[in-house]
Design a protein around this motif. Structure first.
Motif, short mmCIF file in Angstrom:
data_model
loop_
_atom_site.label_atom_id
_atom_site.label_comp_id
_atom_site.label_asym_id
_atom_site.label_seq_id
_atom_site.Cartn_x
_atom_site.Cartn_y
_atom_site.Cartn_z
N MET A 6 0.83 -1.21 0.00
CA MET A 6 0.00 0.00 0.00
C MET A 6 0.86 1.26 0.00
N GLY A 7 2.15 1.09 -0.20
CA GLY A 7 3.02 2.25 -0.30
C GLY A 7 3.58 2.73 1.02
N ILE A 8 3.45 1.90 2.07
CA ILE A 8 4.02 2.29 3.35
C ILE A 8 5.50 1.91 3.35
N ASN A 9 6.36 2.83 3.75
CA ASN A 9 7.78 2.53 3.85
C ASN A 9 8.03 1.88 5.21
N ASN A 10 8.18 0.55 5.19
CA ASN A 10 8.30 -0.19 6.45
C ASN A 10 9.46 0.30 7.30
N ASP A 11 10.59 0.60 6.65
CA ASP A 11 11.77 1.02 7.40
C ASP A 11 11.47 2.27 8.24
N VAL A 12 10.79 3.23 7.62
CA VAL A 12 10.48 4.46 8.33
C VAL A 12 9.56 4.17 9.51
N VAL A 13 8.54 3.35 9.26
CA VAL A 13 7.57 3.08 10.32
C VAL A 13 8.24 2.34 11.48
N ILE A 14 9.10 1.39 11.15
CA ILE A 14 9.76 0.63 12.21
C ILE A 14 10.68 1.55 13.02
N ALA A 15 11.44 2.39 12.32
CA ALA A 15 12.31 3.34 13.02
C ALA A 15 11.47 4.25 13.92
N PHE A 16 10.35 4.71 13.40
CA PHE A 16 9.47 5.59 14.18
C PHE A 16 8.98 4.86 15.43
N THR A 17 8.61 3.60 15.28
CA THR A 17 8.12 2.83 16.43
C THR A 17 9.20 2.70 17.50
N PHE A 18 10.41 2.39 17.07
CA PHE A 18 11.50 2.31 18.04
C PHE A 18 11.71 3.65 18.74
N GLY A 19 11.67 4.73 17.95
CA GLY A 19 11.85 6.05 18.52
C GLY A 19 10.78 6.36 19.56
N LEU A 20 9.55 6.06 19.20
CA LEU A 20 8.42 6.34 20.08
C LEU A 20 8.54 5.55 21.39
N GLY A 21 8.81 4.24 21.23
CA GLY A 21 8.92 3.38 22.40
C GLY A 21 10.07 3.83 23.30
N SER A 22 11.19 4.17 22.69
CA SER A 22 12.35 4.58 23.49
C SER A 22 12.09 5.89 24.20
N ALA A 23 11.38 6.81 23.55
CA ALA A 23 11.05 8.09 24.18
C ALA A 23 10.19 7.85 25.42
N LEU A 24 9.23 6.93 25.30
CA LEU A 24 8.37 6.63 26.45
C LEU A 24 9.19 6.00 27.57
N ALA A 25 10.15 5.15 27.21
CA ALA A 25 11.00 4.53 28.22
C ALA A 25 11.82 5.60 28.93
N ALA A 26 12.31 6.57 28.16
CA ALA A 26 13.09 7.65 28.77
C ALA A 26 12.23 8.44 29.75
N ALA A 27 10.99 8.70 29.35
CA ALA A 27 10.08 9.41 30.26
C ALA A 27 9.92 8.61 31.55
N ALA A 28 9.76 7.28 31.40
CA ALA A 28 9.63 6.43 32.57
C ALA A 28 10.88 6.54 33.44
N GLY A 29 12.05 6.58 32.80
CA GLY A 29 13.30 6.68 33.54
C GLY A 29 13.36 7.95 34.37
N ILE A 30 12.98 9.07 33.75
CA ILE A 30 12.99 10.35 34.48
C ILE A 30 11.99 10.31 35.64
N LEU A 31 10.79 9.80 35.36
CA LEU A 31 9.76 9.77 36.41
C LEU A 31 10.20 8.88 37.56
N PHE A 32 10.84 7.76 37.23
CA PHE A 32 11.32 6.87 38.28
C PHE A 32 12.37 7.60 39.12
N ALA A 33 13.30 8.28 38.43
CA ALA A 33 14.39 8.94 39.14
C ALA A 33 13.87 10.08 40.02
N ILE A 34 12.77 10.70 39.59
CA ILE A 34 12.18 11.75 40.44
C ILE A 34 11.59 11.13 41.70
N SER A 35 10.95 9.95 41.55
CA SER A 35 10.31 9.33 42.71
C SER A 35 11.30 8.61 43.61
#
Lengths: 306, 325, 259
Positions: A190-219
């Motif tokens: 359907m014209g989706i560039n899988n590489d871009v989507v997969i990279a985006f998913t990794f980026g998104l997941g890692s950003a959420l993990a980083a947020a979790a890291g900061i929140l944990f360190a605050i608590s």
């Protein structure tokens, strides 16, 4: 009763952190069908980024100001998103069509690398995370002790969950992610560039993990290079509990694991399980789900074609 | 290398015995390394049965080793020796350790049967971790403070006797029509099932037997170091063993033995490197942190040679030695 | 005479989808039967039901007079049903010889302790199995390739090896799942000869699931046609060829002769 509500609040704020990490596992699993073992270590890197950036950011945006908090959070998320994308590009992408076991072993390798390089770069000893908020108990709640950090953890988690829902449901990349998780071949037709989507998913997941890291360190303001192992594993359990590949499931699973763990520790005398067993709780849950409901609470069956 | 396992086994045992007669004068530092190599061979070859031959990727081998180490150590500590010969007493302790580990292996194997790949890896990791947590909570064996073992029974002979026994048992087992079942389960479980192979039984046998030898290795380790603590058997110890199996080439016994030797000597060698003042500072630092190298080794190996250092498992290619009657 | 295999009112649902619906079908001893139908008609599902990979939602499957429903696949194989797979499933790291040898495991009288002790009984049994494996390989002209890795064989030989491996379990009924898939016309001719030969030589029943009409028509005594999980016709090849329902089901998508 107050005691019980207190435990619920504690469990909820711990569970929120697990939930944020679990989202990354579940999203990557959803599109690539593999467990990114190194995800828990990205969470650790997130906390360290906060540690190193906080002093200079607070100099620019004010000590313990809301602005500093937001900038620290966003900066750590951005750095970890980049880290996630780099890991995917360098290591996982070349292995994309290889046997699952090869990818799993590689992921373990990446995880060990981050942990040990972390010990080398950041130093092996725990570090005290700087105060980036004015953490104290909120007054006027009677016997309940609710801290500012707990409220903050819940607020930031809810905000990020809403943002994630919006991204997945409304944006083009989010829709592409969903398409890919249903059927990668059809998606690329359907014209989706899988590489871009997969990279985006990794980026998104890692950003959420980083947020979790900061929140944990605050608590819990003590961070070390191995801090990602156990929360990472527990968040993985959370993702499986919710039904791996299922985004609301991961959030639900995270909260449940946080609650159960806190309750087991809080009521250890009543239920005769020593509180030192707290780290075994998540694994016991994992084994039980895999035995009785391997698809998780909200997941769908995925059957091998014969 | 394993054309005549029975002979090889006899030779190995005789050799261990002969060498043990002369081991008195060996520098304790080298003696230490040599015993560690023997114990690591047992661990790696037994894990290879599970991860390599049977294809059930386990990350909990250190947990079984812990079960064996603690059981054997508790045996020699708490059971009065009465008047049995010391050797027999020690062998009983090792056997008890192996048995305890085998039971733990059974306890892991049975519920994990339905799981594959990533899931199995994480569940075995979880089980290994649970074993560590349980040990941390048993006060009689020192809980998280660790457990001092009074008797240092482990010597060169017994270490290499059991190393030879492990190799003998696993090579024999796999290299028979019965043993093709392990490989069939690894290659294609559905096809194996359709060919009348009881895949469940094979997986349970692999887990139990693999754990048994890990338990023996644990018992040897406990009576060699004379001090064990739960932390010593954590996830990282499991990874150490897994790296040996992967480096040697999963399912390739000779390769795995070689990797076990190499990876036991490597940290010592790295320690020497990190002491060389003429080398650049960063190189010495990296050499000091062996786990960084291990992790990079794993990644690079998977990217370039996922079959391990020693190629495509020659063991399977060989034609059977039984001729037509 | 009782049929060897009897499928009675079998239905299987995956979620809301009825993959097979109230199927009745039987295969007699020594019979060469075929099961055909367009893509997605539920043919492979029927195989998976017979061999215990799936469990029917309702209905019964009896083999040699006894129900096999709920039995594990390896137990069903032990009763005398062997199969091949649509997407070849050989043991990839094993040689041709070892693939067939692995299928002898169910006939072993020795177990783990014999394998360790290696007494004279063990050696005799291993030698006997060796001879039997070679005999089977020779019959199917694979003796030369015994030490080749099965992956390295040409496609047609891999299919043949799968049949040999299935025969090594000494079945009474052999299930062949789309053996002609991916073959050229010459290979298909060869395959048809092979199937007939196997059936006669080993005196077993064969049930063939096939997409290719010509192969089925050329080999089977009796054919059942599935469409959307429902049996729409059954009979001798000539009857099936003329059956309007069958023509319709096939013409709905493809020309039957080339399907």
């Amino acid at each position: 009763m107050t005691e019980f509500i207190q435990q619920l609040i504690n469990g909820l704020s711990l569970g929120a952190i697990y939930a944020l990490i679990a989202l990354g596992y579940t999203m990557v699993y959803g599109i690539l069908r593999f467990i990114n073992f190194a995800h828990g270590d990205v969470y650790m890197v997130g906390a360290y980024m906060g540690f190193y950036l906080a002093p200079s950011i607070m100099r620019g945006f004010g000590q313990k100001s809301i602005a500093s908090g937001i900038v620290i959070l966003v900066a750590a998320m951005a750095i970890c998103a980049a880290l996630g994308i780099v890991i995917e590009r360098l290591v996982y992408r070349p292995l994309r069509n290889r046997p699952k076991l090869t990818v799993l072993i590689t992921a373990i390798g990446v995880s060990l690398f981050l942990e040990n390089a972390g010990q080398y770069v950041f130093g092996p000893d725990p570090k005290a995370f700087p105060d980036i908020i004015n953490d104290h108990a909120i007054e006027g709640l009677g016997d309940l002790t609710v801290t500012v950090s707990q409220v903050l953890v819940l607020a930031v988690t809810v905000a990020l969950l809403l943002l994630l829902t919006w991204i997945v449901k409304k944006t083009k990349l989010g829709m592409a992610m969903r398409a890919l998780s249903f059927n990668p071949v059809a998606a690329s037709l359907m014209g989706i560039n899988n590489d871009v989507v997969i990279a985006f998913t990794f980026g998104l997941g890692s950003a959420l993990a980083a947020a979790a890291g900061i929140l944990f360190a605050i608590s819990y303001p003590s961070i070390d290079p191995l801090m990602g192992i156990l929360p990472g594993l527990k968040a993985f359990v959370a993702a499986v509990l919710g039904g791996i590949g299922n985004i609301p499931g991961a959030a639900l699973g995270g909260v449940l694991i946080g609650l159960v763990e806190t309750l087991v520790v809080g009521y250890s005398d009543t239920i005769h399980i020593p509180s030192t067993y707290r780290d075994a709780v998540a694994f016991a849950i994992l084994i039980l789900i895999l035995l009785f409901k391997p698809t998780g609470l909200l997941g769908a069956a995925d059957r091998e074609k014969v | 290398m394993f054309e005549r396992p029975k002979t090889l086994f006899a030779v190995a045992v005789a050799l261990s015995f002969a060498v043990s007669k002369f081991s008195g004068g060996v520098n304790p530092y080298y003696y230490d390394i040599i015993l560690s190599i023997g114990i690591n061979i047992i661990l790696a070859v037994s894990l290879n049965l599970v991860n390599g031959h049977t294809g059930q990727f386990s990350l909990g081998h250190a947990g079984f080793m812990a079960a064996g180490a603690y059981t054997a150590a508790a045996f020699t500590t708490f059971v009065p020796p009465h008047h049995i010969a010391t050797t027999l007493f020690f062998l009983l302790a090792l056997f008890a350790g192996g048995l305890a580990a085998a039971l733990a292996g059974l306890a892991v194997g049975v519920p994990s049967l339905r799981l594959k790949g990533d899931y199995l890896a994480i569940v075995t990791l979880g089980f290994g971790q649970i074993i560590v947590v349980i040990l941390q909570n048993i006060d009689a064996v020192g809980a998280s403070r660790g457990f001092s073992v009074a008797s240092g029974y482990t010597n060169f002979f017994w270490t290499y006797f059991f190393a030879a026994l492990t190799v003998y048992v696993i090579v024999h087992l796999v290299d028979s029509t019965y043993g093709r079942g392990f490989l069939a389960v690894r290659d294609d479980e559905i096809a194996a099932d359709a060919m009348g192979i009881n895949t469940t039984k094979y997986k349970v046998v692999a887990f139990t037997l693999g754990a048994f030898f890990a338990g023996i290795a644990g018992g040897l380790y406990a009576h060699f170091k004379q001090f064990i603590s739960p932390d010593g058997f954590d996830f990282f110890k499991s990874v150490d063993i897994v790296v040996m199996v992967i480096l040697g080439g999963m399912g390739n016994t000779a390769g795995v033995i070689f990797a076990a030797v190499l990876l036991t000597i490597l940290p010592e060698w790295l320690r020497t490197v990190s002491g060389c003042t003429f080398l650049p500072h960063w190189l010495r630092d990296v050499a000091q942190n062996r786990m960084i190298l291990y992790s990079l080794l794993l990644i690079v190996l998977m990217l370039t040679r996922p079959q391990g250092l020693f190629g495509d498992a020659r063991l399977f290619r060989r034609t059977p030695k039984f001729k037509k009657p | 005479m009782n049929p060897l295999l009897e499928i009675r009112d079998c239905t299987v649902r995956f979620g809301g989808l009825k993959a097979v619906s109230e199927l009745n079908f039987a295969v007699g001893e020594g019979e060469l039967a075929g099961l055909i139908g367009p893509n997605g008609a539920g043919k492979t599902t029927v195989f998976n039901l017979i061999t215990g990979v799936y469990r029917p939602t309702s209905g019964d499957i009896r083999f040699a007079g006894k129900s096999v429903v709920g039995r594990r696949p390896y137990r069903i194989t032990a009763r005398g049903i062997a199969r091949t797979f649509q997407n070849i499933r050989l043991f990839a790291s094993l040689t041709v010889f070892e693939n067939v040898r692995a299928a002898f495991i169910m006939h072993l009288s020795h177990g783990i302790f014999h394998a360790l002790w290696r007494g004279p009984g063990f050696a005799r049994e291993e030698a006997r199995i060796d001879a039997q494996v070679m005999e089977l390989l020779e019959i199917f002209h694979l003796g030369e390739a015994r030490d080749a890795l099965c992956k390295s064989l040409p496609y047609g030989d891999q299919r043949r090896l799968e049949i040999v491996r299935a025969l090594a379990t000494r079945p009474k009924l052999l299930l062949l799942d789309e053996p002609a898939a991916g073959m050229n016309p010459t290979e298909k001719q060869e395959l048809m000869r092979l199937i007939r030969f196997t059936q006669e030589k080993f005196n077993i029943a064969v049930l063939l699931v096939e997409h290719d009409m010509r192969v089925v028509m050329g080999t089977c005594h009796r054919i059942a046609v599935l469409d959307y999980g429902v049996k729409i016709a059954e009979g001798a090849p000539d009857e099936i060829r003329k059956n309007p329902k069958v023509i319709e089901a096939y013409l709905g998508q493809e020309e039957p002769a080339h399907a």
